[in-house]
Design a protein around this motif. Structure first.
Motif, PDB file in Angstrom:
ATOM      1  N   VAL A 166     -40.421  80.272  32.054  1.00  0.00           N
ATOM      2  CA  VAL A 166     -40.852  78.885  31.817  1.00  0.00           C
ATOM      3  C   VAL A 166     -40.071  78.280  30.655  1.00  0.00           C
ATOM      4  O   VAL A 166     -39.615  77.130  30.718  1.00  0.00           O
ATOM      5  CB  VAL A 166     -42.368  78.838  31.540  1.00  0.00           C
ATOM      6  CG1 VAL A 166     -42.785  77.457  31.025  1.00  0.00           C
ATOM      7  CG2 VAL A 166     -43.141  79.182  32.802  1.00  0.00           C
ATOM      8  N   LEU A 167     -39.892  79.061  29.590  1.00  0.00           N
ATOM      9  CA  LEU A 167     -39.133  78.578  28.434  1.00  0.00           C
ATOM     10  C   LEU A 167     -37.701  78.252  28.831  1.00  0.00           C
ATOM     11  O   LEU A 167     -37.166  77.187  28.468  1.00  0.00           O
ATOM     12  CB  LEU A 167     -39.154  79.625  27.328  1.00  0.00           C
ATOM     13  CG  LEU A 167     -38.370  79.287  26.051  1.00  0.00           C
ATOM     14  CD1 LEU A 167     -38.923  78.037  25.388  1.00  0.00           C
ATOM     15  CD2 LEU A 167     -38.397  80.460  25.077  1.00  0.00           C
ATOM     16  N   LEU A 168     -37.077  79.143  29.590  1.00  0.00           N
ATOM     17  CA  LEU A 168     -35.691  78.913  29.994  1.00  0.00           C
ATOM     18  C   LEU A 168     -35.579  77.705  30.915  1.00  0.00           C
ATOM     19  O   LEU A 168     -34.608  76.928  30.827  1.00  0.00           O
ATOM     20  CB  LEU A 168     -35.132  80.165  30.680  1.00  0.00           C
ATOM     21  CG  LEU A 168     -33.600  80.227  30.791  1.00  0.00           C
ATOM     22  CD1 LEU A 168     -32.967  80.244  29.407  1.00  0.00           C
ATOM     23  CD2 LEU A 168     -33.156  81.436  31.589  1.00  0.00           C
ATOM     24  N   MET A 169     -36.536  77.517  31.815  1.00  0.00           N
ATOM     25  CA  MET A 169     -36.549  76.320  32.660  1.00  0.00           C
ATOM     26  C   MET A 169     -36.582  75.054  31.806  1.00  0.00           C
ATOM     27  O   MET A 169     -35.840  74.089  32.055  1.00  0.00           O
ATOM     28  CB  MET A 169     -37.770  76.338  33.584  1.00  0.00           C
ATOM     29  CG  MET A 169     -37.675  77.263  34.773  1.00  0.00           C
ATOM     30  SD  MET A 169     -39.253  77.318  35.677  1.00  0.00           S
ATOM     31  CE  MET A 169     -39.524  75.586  36.042  1.00  0.00           C
ATOM     32  N   GLY A 170     -37.448  75.058  30.793  1.00  0.00           N
ATOM     33  CA  GLY A 170     -37.539  73.897  29.917  1.00  0.00           C
ATOM     34  C   GLY A 170     -36.253  73.648  29.153  1.00  0.00           C
ATOM     35  O   GLY A 170     -35.805  72.507  29.008  1.00  0.00           O
ATOM     36  N   LEU A 171     -35.629  74.718  28.663  1.00  0.00           N
ATOM     37  CA  LEU A 171     -34.397  74.576  27.878  1.00  0.00           C
ATOM     38  C   LEU A 171     -33.228  74.107  28.739  1.00  0.00           C
ATOM     39  O   LEU A 171     -32.435  73.257  28.320  1.00  0.00           O
ATOM     40  CB  LEU A 171     -34.070  75.905  27.194  1.00  0.00           C
ATOM     41  CG  LEU A 171     -35.066  76.347  26.106  1.00  0.00           C
ATOM     42  CD1 LEU A 171     -34.800  77.784  25.703  1.00  0.00           C
ATOM     43  CD2 LEU A 171     -34.999  75.420  24.900  1.00  0.00           C
ATOM     44  N   TRP A 172     -33.099  74.657  29.940  1.00  0.00           N
ATOM     45  CA  TRP A 172     -32.050  74.190  30.847  1.00  0.00           C
ATOM     46  C   TRP A 172     -32.296  72.737  31.250  1.00  0.00           C
ATOM     47  O   TRP A 172     -31.368  71.933  31.342  1.00  0.00           O
ATOM     48  CB  TRP A 172     -31.963  75.092  32.085  1.00  0.00           C
ATOM     49  CG  TRP A 172     -31.051  76.259  31.905  1.00  0.00           C
ATOM     50  CD1 TRP A 172     -31.400  77.559  31.688  1.00  0.00           C
ATOM     51  CD2 TRP A 172     -29.615  76.229  31.900  1.00  0.00           C
ATOM     52  NE1 TRP A 172     -30.287  78.342  31.550  1.00  0.00           N
ATOM     53  CE2 TRP A 172     -29.166  77.558  31.683  1.00  0.00           C
ATOM     54  CE3 TRP A 172     -28.666  75.222  32.062  1.00  0.00           C
ATOM     55  CZ2 TRP A 172     -27.814  77.891  31.616  1.00  0.00           C
ATOM     56  CZ3 TRP A 172     -27.313  75.557  31.992  1.00  0.00           C
ATOM     57  CH2 TRP A 172     -26.906  76.878  31.770  1.00  0.00           C
ATOM     58  N   GLY A 173     -33.562  72.388  31.477  1.00  0.00           N
ATOM     59  CA  GLY A 173     -33.880  70.996  31.793  1.00  0.00           C
ATOM     60  C   GLY A 173     -33.531  70.064  30.656  1.00  0.00           C
ATOM     61  O   GLY A 173     -32.999  68.961  30.868  1.00  0.00           O
ATOM     62  N   LEU A 174     -33.802  70.512  29.432  1.00  0.00           N
ATOM     63  CA  LEU A 174     -33.446  69.721  28.247  1.00  0.00           C
ATOM     64  C   LEU A 174     -31.951  69.425  28.232  1.00  0.00           C
ATOM     65  O   LEU A 174     -31.525  68.285  28.013  1.00  0.00           O
ATOM     66  CB  LEU A 174     -33.874  70.490  27.001  1.00  0.00           C
ATOM     67  CG  LEU A 174     -33.732  69.869  25.618  1.00  0.00           C
ATOM     68  CD1 LEU A 174     -34.714  70.532  24.649  1.00  0.00           C
ATOM     69  CD2 LEU A 174     -32.317  70.013  25.058  1.00  0.00           C
TER      70      LEU A 174
END
Length: 460
Positions: A166-174
């Motif tokens: 979930v964290l990586l999804m958010g960071l890539w989305g950012l």
């Protein structure tokens, strides 16, 4: 620390706190400029102070997110960071580029800065929150790609957990949504349409994934609740956040020249946006109530609970107050928007970064938790900053309601500047609340230097 490479988080946290201080200093200067119009003029005019204030907010939160990631990913992946040296190199590049940009804002006329940094090659400057010069934006992309490479490679060689995914999804989305800051179409409607793909889809989209992951990590550590229970909550929260947040972008499209169906879509899905924040509040309190152990770091638990409550109030309740199209018709661009923005950013993102710093800093300094005296000081800081932020929000809300009535609803609407004179009292009260917030921040800084018997590393 379980892994030595987690120590790279320390300079990121220190930089985040330092930039936070800078943000509040410029916030106080702006608060004074609201009531004393020529304060610091012409050296630091209001538009420059506001630009520095908002840019520092964004940058210090990014430093906080990166530090949090470097701290929790090795534990979640159960392996050392792929390249600590790359992480430290990117830290210095990001910090120097950020400092140079802020100095550019303060020392060089903005139009000259644009000429100096290649804005004539690709015009990206001049838009709210995306004022950074082209070279700075390119630097941000380089730092983000190196950061994501480092984190992704760490995850690939280690354990994969729901929190880290979930964290990586958010960071890539950012990182992906930031690329729209380079798109600056000549058509003003298109410009604002895609501008929100950075601004809204950051703070009401992918940043919520980052916040939820960080909060889940801390709650696992301080409560001892089974990971499976917390991960189920995490699934629910991020699903609600994405479904409501992505289509909820439409509440920014009401009055910019887009098709009228956005008024329906924006109103309906924005009205649902408080649900994930309420779920996050219930989640945090539920996990603490079900805790299997009393963690010695009580301050971190307080920050975590505060994150849930204040995010729900700021992003959820105050967002809902003016998100329906018939209401927003009168309130958009008023001080009600400013009230929502202040409490939402503080509740959702400032507090979650301070939560992970509160949990991680003692571990980075070789202990499970700070001394009782230090934690009491830190908890005083929490209450001073949180209560003062509530009053800042209430004063801005009162100013906004009066502004809307006098300027837009009344049978004899008053000019903008005449209305500003009428609501100046609320600006003075907001300023004094800001002074209390600054006192809370000073108390927070002092907590790092309070001596006492620290807790041994038995719960790390």
């Amino acid at each position: 620390m379980k892994y030595s490479s987690q120590s790279v988080a320390l300079p990121y946290f220190i930089a985040a706190i330092g930039l936070f201080v800078g943000q509040i200093i410029f916030g106080l200067a702006m608060g004074l400029q609201y009531v004393v119009g020529d304060f610091l003029f012409p050296e630091i005019p209001f538009n420059v102070a506001r630009m520095v204030h908002t840019n520092l907010l964004i940058v210090w939160l990014l430093f906080g997110f990166m530090g949090a990631t470097y701290f929790l990913i090795p534990e979640e992946a159960e392996t050392e960071l792929y390249s600590p040296k790359l992480a430290l190199l990117m830290f210095w590049i990001f910090l120097i580029a950020g400092a140079a940009t802020i100095l550019g804002y303060l020392l060089v006329p903005y139009s000259t800065l644009a000429e100096m940094t290649g804005n004539n090659i690709l015009a990206t400057m001049g838009r709210e929150f995306l004022e950074q010069p082209l070279l700075t934006k390119i630097g941000i992309v380089i730092v983000a790609l190196a950061f994501l490479f480092n984190i992704t490679m760490t995850m690939l060689k280690g354990r994969k957990t729901v929190i880290s995914i979930v964290l990586l999804m958010g960071l890539w989305g950012l990182a992906i949504f930031f690329l729209f800051s380079f798109y600056n179409p000549g058509n003003l409607v298109k410009d604002k349409f895609y501008w929100w793909w950075v601004v809204h889809l950051w703070v009401e989209g992918v940043w919520e994934l980052i916040m939820a992951a960080i909060l889940a990590f801390v709650l696992i550590k301080v409560t001892g609740v089974d990971r499976e229970v917390i991960e189920k909550w995490l699934y629910v929260i991020i699903t609600l956040a994405l479904v409501t947040g992505l289509i909820g972008t439409g509440h920014h499209y009401f009055w910019i020249g887009t098709p009228s169906y956005w008024q329906w879509l924006g109103s309906i899905f924005s009205a649902l946006e408080p649900i994930p924040f309420f779920a996050m509040t219930v989640f945090a309190f539920n996990m603490v109530n079900r805790r299997r152990r009393e963690h010695p770091n009580k301050a971190a638990v307080l920050w975590a609970l505060g994150t849930g409550v204040m995010a729900f109030l700021g992003a959820g309740v105050w967002g809902f107050l003016h998100t329906l199209a018939p209401v927003n018709y009168y309130t958009h661009g008023s001080q009600i928007t400013a009230a929502h923005g202040h409490m939402a950013f503080y509740g959702a993102y400032v507090l979650v970064v301070l939560t992970i710093i509160s949990y991680a800093m003692p571990l980075l300094r070789g202990r499970a938790a700070n001394s009782e005296r230090s934690q009491v000081c830190e908890m005083w800081a929490f209450w001073l900053m949180t209560i003062s932020m509530v009053f800042i929000t209430l004063f801005l809300t009162a100013a906004g309601i009066l502004q809307v009535w006098l300027q837009r609803v009344s049978d004899t609407p008053m000019p903008f500047m005449a209305v500003q004179d009428q609501i100046a009292l609320f600006y003075w009260m907001r300023l004094w609340a800001g002074v209390v917030f600054a006192a809370g921040l000073v108390t927070y800084l002092a907590s790092f230097f309070v001596k006492g018997d620290s807790k041994p590393l038995i719960h790390a």
